[in-house]
Scaffold this motif. Sequence first.
Motif, PDB file in Angstrom:
ATOM      1  N   GLY A   1       0.814  -1.202   0.000  1.00  0.00           N
ATOM      2  CA  GLY A   1       0.000   0.000   0.000  1.00  0.00           C
ATOM      3  C   GLY A   1       0.852   1.257   0.000  1.00  0.00           C
ATOM      4  O   GLY A   1       2.076   1.201   0.146  1.00  0.00           O
ATOM      5  N   PRO A   2       0.223   2.434  -0.131  1.00  0.00           N
ATOM      6  CA  PRO A   2       0.976   3.693  -0.185  1.00  0.00           C
ATOM      7  C   PRO A   2       1.847   3.943   1.040  1.00  0.00           C
ATOM      8  O   PRO A   2       2.876   4.614   0.948  1.00  0.00           O
ATOM      9  N   ALA A   3       1.452   3.419   2.193  1.00  0.00           N
ATOM     10  CA  ALA A   3       2.231   3.612   3.418  1.00  0.00           C
ATOM     11  C   ALA A   3       3.217   2.470   3.654  1.00  0.00           C
ATOM     12  O   ALA A   3       3.827   2.382   4.720  1.00  0.00           O
ATOM     13  N   GLY A   4       3.358   1.591   2.669  1.00  0.00           N
ATOM     14  CA  GLY A   4       4.295   0.479   2.784  1.00  0.00           C
ATOM     15  C   GLY A   4       3.708  -0.776   3.390  1.00  0.00           C
ATOM     16  O   GLY A   4       4.414  -1.777   3.563  1.00  0.00           O
ATOM     17  N   GLN A   5       2.418  -0.766   3.711  1.00  0.00           N
ATOM     18  CA  GLN A   5       1.790  -1.931   4.329  1.00  0.00           C
ATOM     19  C   GLN A   5       1.563  -3.028   3.292  1.00  0.00           C
ATOM     20  O   GLN A   5       1.330  -2.762   2.124  1.00  0.00           O
ATOM     21  N   GLY A   6       1.636  -4.273   3.735  1.00  0.00           N
ATOM     22  CA  GLY A   6       1.415  -5.397   2.835  1.00  0.00           C
ATOM     23  C   GLY A   6      -0.020  -5.447   2.337  1.00  0.00           C
ATOM     24  O   GLY A   6      -0.943  -4.966   2.999  1.00  0.00           O
ATOM     25  N   SER A   7      -0.200  -6.067   1.190  1.00  0.00           N
ATOM     26  CA  SER A   7      -1.540  -6.169   0.599  1.00  0.00           C
ATOM     27  C   SER A   7      -2.082  -7.590   0.636  1.00  0.00           C
ATOM     28  O   SER A   7      -3.255  -7.811   0.311  1.00  0.00           O
ATOM     29  N   PHE A   8      -1.275  -8.571   1.029  1.00  0.00           N
ATOM     30  CA  PHE A   8      -1.676  -9.973   0.881  1.00  0.00           C
ATOM     31  C   PHE A   8      -2.987 -10.289   1.592  1.00  0.00           C
ATOM     32  O   PHE A   8      -3.873 -10.927   1.014  1.00  0.00           O
ATOM     33  N   ASP A   9      -3.115  -9.871   2.826  1.00  0.00           N
ATOM     34  CA  ASP A   9      -4.311 -10.250   3.595  1.00  0.00           C
ATOM     35  C   ASP A   9      -5.584  -9.737   2.933  1.00  0.00           C
ATOM     36  O   ASP A   9      -6.601 -10.442   2.866  1.00  0.00           O
ATOM     37  N   ARG A  10      -5.555  -8.507   2.420  1.00  0.00           N
ATOM     38  CA  ARG A  10      -6.736  -7.943   1.763  1.00  0.00           C
ATOM     39  C   ARG A  10      -7.026  -8.653   0.448  1.00  0.00           C
ATOM     40  O   ARG A  10      -8.196  -8.905   0.117  1.00  0.00           O
TER      41      ARG A  10
END
Length: 427
Positions: free
Chosen positions: A167-176
């Motif tokens: 994501g834009p803040a560097g968070q992972g996207s896998f779970d979503r």
Amino acid sequence: MSSQTEEVRPEWPLALDIAALLESGWRPTPFQQFVLKIHSRCNLACTYCYMYEMADQGWRRQPRRMSQATIDSAAARIAEHARMNRLTQVEVILHGGEPLLAGADRIRYAVNAVRAAVDPGVTVNVQVQTNGVLLDTAFLELFDELGILVAVSLDGDREANDRHRRGPAGQGSFDRVHTGLTRLVSPVFRHLFNGLLCTVDLGNDPVGTYEALLAYEPPAVDFLLPHGTWETPPPGRPPDSEDSPYGDWLVAVFDRWYRAPERETRVRLFDEIIRLLLGRPSRSETVGLSAVAVVVIETDGGIEQVDSLKSAYDGATRTPLHVGTAGAFDTALMLPPIAARQIGERALAPECQACEIRRVCGAGLYPHRYRPGTGFANPSVYCRDLFRLIKHVQHAVSDDLAAVRERRLRRQASARLTDPQRGHSTS
């Protein structure tokens, strides 16, 4: 003292002689895939994205969402092109950015507009390419209502995917994405599942990545090489290297896929290579020499070449055409950059024309050939990787065909021994 100005030639194929091509008997292949850039922004910030992270930053000048007026013009041009070229079906791909950001109402409007515009008897097949983050029940019900197939981007398990797809803040996207995919593969919506797209990362285990994707039982998997050119090579692929790291990665996946006791899914790249080795035409722009019949309609209605060219240089996709102009798609077919992708071997660099696997490789994906000065008249920056993969597949298929022939000959010989009269004619 006199100075001489060196003539600067336009990069290939900008000076391609369309009149000479027509005189030689060449005729363009009508567009059959229309990519609607229905939203120009994204809710992820993938580090390898050709739209936002590479040479062409034209997205900054695009409206965020395609307007209804632009959709109406695009629908009219698609219908016109189908009518003029007697097409019985066309494919519309909803793309972005992230197309789901356009909202359910705008997506419904776009699909209904195209289907209402075409003549009776013309089928409009629609699919959406999404990162899966917004894939909720409401969207899936809409896709079910409209018959829209869904392809999702995923790079493997959590660790593999979140290496780049963040994501834009560097968070992972896998779970979503996993949550969205779980909804998609449920019994009520599984028929909409069109497959998974996975970008190859040399840091991820190839077999582990493939098996993580298999967990969703996809009908198909596309493995995509990260975009790069001779000027900006892909990660781990120095242009002057004799190694084939991406070829080795794909060979490991091929062996796992090809030797499985039962076919678990289609891998489009491998399927296309096998088709080509058996003498059949390619259905993909990734390999082979089939005419590319894809055109992009940008958010503002501009008509462009395939969007992966944005990885080459700023402006590589652009044309002077717009969906507001009658006959625009047929005019686009006569532009040198678009015609160049429909002329087969004549578009290959001399090195490629002399290569033994040219009809299978086709110099790979077009953007990967770019080099400043010579344009796209070069081998792929992945040349050695493609050679490694294709020759490996060729040997595997050849060995299996030889084994089949040998078994058939043994059965025939055994039958003759059992029945000595078998195979002899009588009068």
